[in-house]
Motif scaffolding. Structure first.
Motif, PDB file in Angstrom:
ATOM      1  N   ASN A   1       0.808  -1.223   0.000  1.00 39.66           N
ATOM      2  CA  ASN A   1       0.000   0.000   0.000  1.00 39.66           C
ATOM      3  C   ASN A   1       0.838   1.269   0.000  1.00 39.66           C
ATOM      4  OD1 ASN A   1      -2.526  -1.445   0.150  1.00 39.66           O
ATOM      5  ND2 ASN A   1      -1.999  -1.909   2.263  1.00 39.66           N
TER       6      ASN A   1
ATOM      7  N   LYS B   1     -10.594   4.856   1.633  1.00 36.23           N
ATOM      8  CA  LYS B   1     -11.296   4.133   0.562  1.00 36.23           C
ATOM      9  C   LYS B   1     -12.759   3.969   0.972  1.00 36.23           C
ATOM     10  CE  LYS B   1     -11.200  -0.496  -1.563  1.00 36.23           C
ATOM     11  NZ  LYS B   1     -10.490  -1.796  -1.542  1.00 36.23           N
TER      12      LYS B   1
ATOM     13  N   ASN C   1      -5.909  -1.917  -1.141  1.00 36.49           N
ATOM     14  CA  ASN C   1      -6.199  -0.592  -1.694  1.00 36.49           C
ATOM     15  C   ASN C   1      -6.660  -0.641  -3.146  1.00 36.49           C
ATOM     16  OD1 ASN C   1      -6.520   2.167  -1.544  1.00 36.49           O
ATOM     17  ND2 ASN C   1      -4.382   2.635  -1.955  1.00 36.49           N
TER      18      ASN C   1
END
Length: 778
Positions: free
Chosen positions: A471, A523, A493
């Motif tokens: 990430n 997110k 992600n």
């Protein structure tokens, strides 16, 4: 008396009198995170007033009401929560009366006193063995400060209860991204620490085999089992060669992929047997089968040979897919799951990320070849080729190029994206087309911006995948694949899942959707971009619903000589395309106008199914009367920023979040209108009113403005109205007030406070009063 008074003056003393000490009671037990909403917000979390527990059993919940209310008000919600927590007894009390509901028998009645802890525990655990209770009471292995999610705890207990009670085939069904490997580790930990084994409980620690169908899944599991690194080993060819042909036996926890254990051939193509046969059939006490729906339980596969060889062991299957016609073998082998947790539950609880759907259509979705098109290879067999035929019957790189450009248009340049293609060649072409056009869409020019990750890449592909999963790294950003990434790859992600392949299996579809559901900071949702109509599977009656008994499978005809029976070819090895005739390859005429003709945004309801625009509006109209009964009630809510924000969160919890409501404005060509007016138009057919009209009416309210005679005060109020007219209700949020003061540039904060009367409260009161006038003006 308030509800808090009921708890303090009645319920707490009543519980204490029957032996419930503080260690057996959790007050205000929150067990969900709240559904993820747009703008980094969360929906309401589920919680119960009292959770009663003992011996790692959830025994009962208590719903507390004010003394003046009926004792069973709110009972239904408490029952719903008890079902989620798999709790048998529910109590509801206003202090003066206690109502008991037994969810197992369905009976309820008023009682005088609460049962004692031992009485409730005996009612629930009467049939359990001492082994079961020992496993229950073995603590979880947790990092400091970490606690398991409620469903993870329930899944672990359900599995160890079954094992402790002598069940030999156990199945857990949990949606992708909910932590099945963590659950498996906790089960192993409890068995390991309690010295459970198949021969004599407590005599020795168990030997456990963790089976997966891909190295990457086995390696991810090994990382989870790191606390037992000195007790684990991986069975593979390298390890056996290091031991001069002997399989490892000096461990307690073994990891392997099916292919490493299965039957093998030597250089002369002679059968030399599988490594699994070198172990005694009773060597393992427990076998954990990860992604068990992928074929391990099929009767006609070599994977089944491994399970049959180790039949004395307990077999525990882990899968993300409820029972469907295409995985009935799994359920016939293991039986019904001892615990299930669905994708829909995970999203609504806030442990998984919601999704959006964009259905993209091009003018090549139906292709009629003309004399201007050039046939490069093969022979045209059809007059009309449909979208499902691309890359299976006909190859047209121009379509792949059109799709690639539209993908780049639909995503942000650094949003991690997985593109699922028809096969490995299609994945190569897609990669090349993405890289060809990436610069035109402002994407990084790094050669690894878009890469193919399939089995053909081998070690290089695994290394690129690991970087994609990191990430903290932006490159690679886009992966193209066909089969390899459909299950088990943990990339939290991922923001976009692109479907440019036909998906005929609900099991596979759920697995692919699961690639985007993992939660990651910032997110709010992920987007499914569909070029093939694959998301029509969302409308299938089986989509994330209750599992149904499938129709019996027709017997498979006998294999022909030399033909491999189904299940023998693991999907990662070579990812071979189905046997097929030569595909038609064409170069389309340069005079063709190639274009995307429609991008349909499909809204997601609270059951997880996408809605067309019309269905979205119809459902919103149906839900609105549940949230307010009249225009005046909504007006009062909308006039206050805090109440308005709470109402918008309620809308989001019903499936109508702020981004979707913005699209609703566009649908009615009402971007210049207040959301309040759109809602009253839908609910009570009130005429739509523009924000500019509201601002003009407010400015004409001389009575209101005369309360603030200072020129700076009036200028600030008019500045707020200007910002509202330009951008909408976000400017009227309480948290925007300080920012508005800075933007207005009317002197220092102290100067502005003096203009309104001298205190910060005077500024806030004027800010709130302005909104009241804004929504109550004629």
């Amino acid at each position: 008396m308030t509800e808090a008074d009921t708890r303090a003056n009645y319920i707490d003393p009543a519980l204490k009198s029957t032996g419930w000490n503080k260690s057996l009671i959790t007050r205000e037990y929150y067990f969900t995170d709240g559904r993820k909403l747009a703008g980094q917000k969360r929906g309401s979390r589920c919680f119960v007033d009292y959770l009663l527990h003992k011996g790692n059993h959830f025994l009962a919940i208590i719903e507390a009401k004010k003394e003046s209310e009926h004792p069973t008000k709110g009972l239904q919600q408490a029952i719903d929560y008890a079902k989620k927590l798999e709790i048998r007894f529910v109590y509801s009390s206003n202090g003066t009366q206690i109502y008991e509901m037994d969810l197992k028998t369905g009976s309820g009645n008023y009682i005088d006193t609460y049962p004692t802890p031992d009485e409730l525990l005996d009612r629930i655990t009467g049939d359990n063995t001492s082994i079961t209770e020992t496993l229950r009471n073995t603590p979880f292995q947790l990092e400091s400060g970490k606690t398991p999610r409620y469903y993870q705890e329930l899944a672990v207990h359900a599995a160890t209860d079954a094992i402790g009670n002598g069940t030999e085939r156990v199945l857990l069904t949990l949606a992708t991204g909910t932590g099945k490997t963590f659950i498996a580790f906790q089960i192993v930990h409890k068995l390991f620490q309690s010295r459970w084994n198949r021969q004599e409980f407590g005599a020795r620690r168990p030997r456990i085999l963790f089976l997966a169908d891909r190295n990457i899944l086995a390696d991810q599991a090994i990382n989870t089992f790191n606390p037992y690194e000195n007790d684990l080993i991986k069975i593979d060819g390298d390890e056996v060669r290091r031991r001069n042909g002997e399989v490892p036996t000096n461990a307690h926890i073994f990891f392997a992929i099916y292919q490493a254990l299965a039957e093998r051939k030597n250089a002369e193509n002679e059968d030399i047997g599988g490594y699994y046969k070198k172990y005694p059939s009773d060597f393992f006490d427990l076998i954990l089968i990860d992604e068990c729906h992928r074929g391990g339980a099929k009767n006609d596969g070599s994977w089944r040979d491994i399970l049959d060889h180790f039949s004395p062991a307990v077999h525990l299957g882990l899968t993300a897919t409820p029972k469907r016609t295409d995985n009935v073998d799994t359920y016939s082998y293991f039986g019904e799951p001892v615990y299930e947790y669905s994708l829909k539950d995970g999203i609504n609880d806030g442990f998984l990320t919601p999704y959006r759907v964009k259905r993209v259509r091009t003018n090549l979705d139906e292709l009629v070849l003309t004399g201007s098109d050039l046939i490069l290879k093969g022979e045209a067999k059809k007059d009309l080729y449909e979208v499902k035929d691309y890359d299976t019957q006909i190859i047209a790189d121009e379509r792949t190029e059109l799709v690639a450009k539209e993908i780049l248009k639909q995503i942000n340049a650094l949003e991690k994206t997985i593109i699922f293609c028809v096969n490995q060649d299609h994945a190569l072409t897609m990669r090349d087309m993405i890289n060809k056009h990436k610069a035109a869409f402002g994407c990084p020019t790094d050669p690894h911006y878009c890469v193919r990750v399939t089995s053909d890449e081998g070690k290089t592909g695994r290394e690129l995948l690991e970087k994609f999963q990191d990430n903290d790294k932006d490159i690679p950003t886009i992966l193209t694949s066909s089969q390899m990434l459909t299950t088990g790859v943990d990339a939290r992600n991922v923001r976009n899942i692109v479907l440019d392949r036909n998906i005929g299996s609900m099991v596979e579809f759920k697995q692919i959707v699961g690639r985007g559901t993992r939660v990651f900071d910032g997110k709010d949702y992920f987007t499914i971009i569909d070029f093939r109509g694959a998301t029509n599977l969302f409308y299938d009656k089986d989509w994330d619903g209750d599992p149904e008994e499938p129709e019996p499978k027709q017997p498979r005809p006998p294999s022909k000589p030399g033909e491999e029976p189904d299940g023998n070819q693991p999907p990662i090895v070579g990812e071979p395309d189905p046997l097929e005739k030569e595909k038609l390859t064409v170069s389309l005429s340069p005079t063709r106008q190639l274009k995307v003709i429609d991008v349909e945004i499909r809204y997601i309801d609270d059951t997880g199914r996408p809605l067309t625009a019309q269905q979205f509006v119809e459902q919103l109209m149906f839900k609105l009367p549940q949230l307010f009964s009249s225009v005046e009630e909504l007006r009062e809510i909308w006039s206050h920023p805090d109440k308005r924000e709470d109402f918008i969160i309620q809308l989001a919890q019903h499936g109508f979040d702020s981004d979707q409501l913005k699209t609703l404005r566009a649908m009615f060509e009402a971007e210049a209108c207040d959301l309040f007016d759109i809602l009253t138009f839908l609910s009570h057919e009130k005429p739509l009113r523009k924000r500019s009209e509201r601002v003009l009416s407010t400015k004409q309210n001389t009575t209101f403005f005369s309360q603030y005679p200072h020129a700076d005060a009036q200028a600030f109020l008019e500045f707020i109205l200007f910002r509202y007219e330009m951008t909408g209700i976000d400017e009227l949020s309480r948290k925007r007030l300080n920012h508005l003061i800075e933007q207005a540039k009317l002197g220092t904060l102290a100067d502005l406070k003096q203009a309104f009367g001298g205190s910060p409260k005077d500024v806030l009161d004027a800010f709130l009063a302005l909104q009241h006038v804004l929504y109550h003006c004629a």
